[in-house]
Write a protein that holds these residues in place. Structure first.
Motif, PDB file in Angstrom:
ATOM      1  N   GLY A   1       0.815  -1.214   0.000  1.00 30.41           N
ATOM      2  CA  GLY A   1       0.000   0.000   0.000  1.00 30.41           C
ATOM      3  C   GLY A   1       0.849   1.265   0.000  1.00 30.41           C
TER       4      GLY A   1
ATOM      5  N   SER B   1      -4.973  -1.541   1.562  1.00 30.71           N
ATOM      6  CA  SER B   1      -4.637  -2.926   1.911  1.00 30.71           C
ATOM      7  C   SER B   1      -5.840  -3.646   2.499  1.00 30.71           C
TER       8      SER B   1
ATOM      9  N   THR C   1       0.921  -4.182   4.936  1.00 26.08           N
ATOM     10  CA  THR C   1      -0.040  -4.555   3.899  1.00 26.08           C
ATOM     11  C   THR C   1      -0.502  -5.994   4.104  1.00 26.08           C
TER      12      THR C   1
ATOM     13  N   THR D   1      -1.025  -1.554  -4.058  1.00 24.52           N
ATOM     14  CA  THR D   1      -1.954  -2.671  -3.841  1.00 24.52           C
ATOM     15  C   THR D   1      -2.504  -3.252  -5.144  1.00 24.52           C
TER      16      THR D   1
END
Length: 203
Positions: free
Chosen positions: A9, A32, A62, A180
């Protein structure tokens, strides 16, 4: 068999990345969390049975969201870290420019290391070796498929070149790899191929 490559992220801007220990910003945590919820919601489609991650803070934070969604522990490893930028890791951009003027990832020679770090050539070899090892373990069923692998933009970029059988240097253009984002690598006709790029369906 599939491997889902995920970039961590969003993290703090204004600092050098690499082996930085800085974590995610609020936006990165939210990204995330949404990814974890999405992958769990569509588990019938993704079929994730193994989770792996870089052990750098922004990747770990994450992956923790994935662990919460799946109620499953991930395997953390240095193998999947971004390039080791040595003394510059996590350093504010202006300080890095003052102390190491002109030293950037794409200004190094392939055999020239970051001060206190690794060379682009070593980085490429480290990542491709780790990836080939993972593929062998999947093929031998030593690792359960499918795999979710949370790592870094530079790592995923190297794997694009590796899987496309294109020559890579640290001056090569970057493929689109958002925070992500999911990049699907799939075994087709006895070859690992990228079948979905930079998917952001969860956002």
């Amino acid at each position: 068999m599939k491997i889902f490559l995920v970039r961590h992220g969003a993290d703090e801007e204004g600092f050098r990345g690499g082996w930085s220990k800085r974590g995610l910003v609020e936006q990165g945590v939210l990204q995330s969390r949404r990814l974890g919820e999405y992958l769990h919601r569509y588990q019938d489609e993704y079929g994730i049975r193994t989770m792996m991650s870089s052990d750098l803070t922004r990747a770990v934070e994450t992956t923790r969201e994935m662990e919460r969604s799946f109620n499953q522990d991930a395997i953390y490893s240095q193998d999947w870290r971004e390039m080791n930028n040595g003394y510059l890791a996590g350093m504010p951009n202006q300080e890095a420019e003052n102390r190491y003027p002109g030293v950037y990832f794409n200004t190094l020679d392939m055999d020239a290391p970051f001060p206190g770090g690794e060379t682009p050539k070593h980085f490429y070899n480290r990542i491709t070796k780790a990836f080939e090892s993972l593929c062998r373990k999947l093929e031998c069923q030593e690792v359960k498929s499918n795999v979710l692998l949370v790592t870094h933009g530079g790592v995923i970029n190297v794997l694009y070149y590796h899987l496309n059988r294109q020559e890579w240097t640290n001056k090569s253009p970057f493929f689109p790899i958002d925070n992500t984002s999911v990049h699907t690598v799939e075994m087709i006709s006895d070859q690992w191929k990228i079948t979905e790029k930079n998917s952001m369906k969860h956002l």
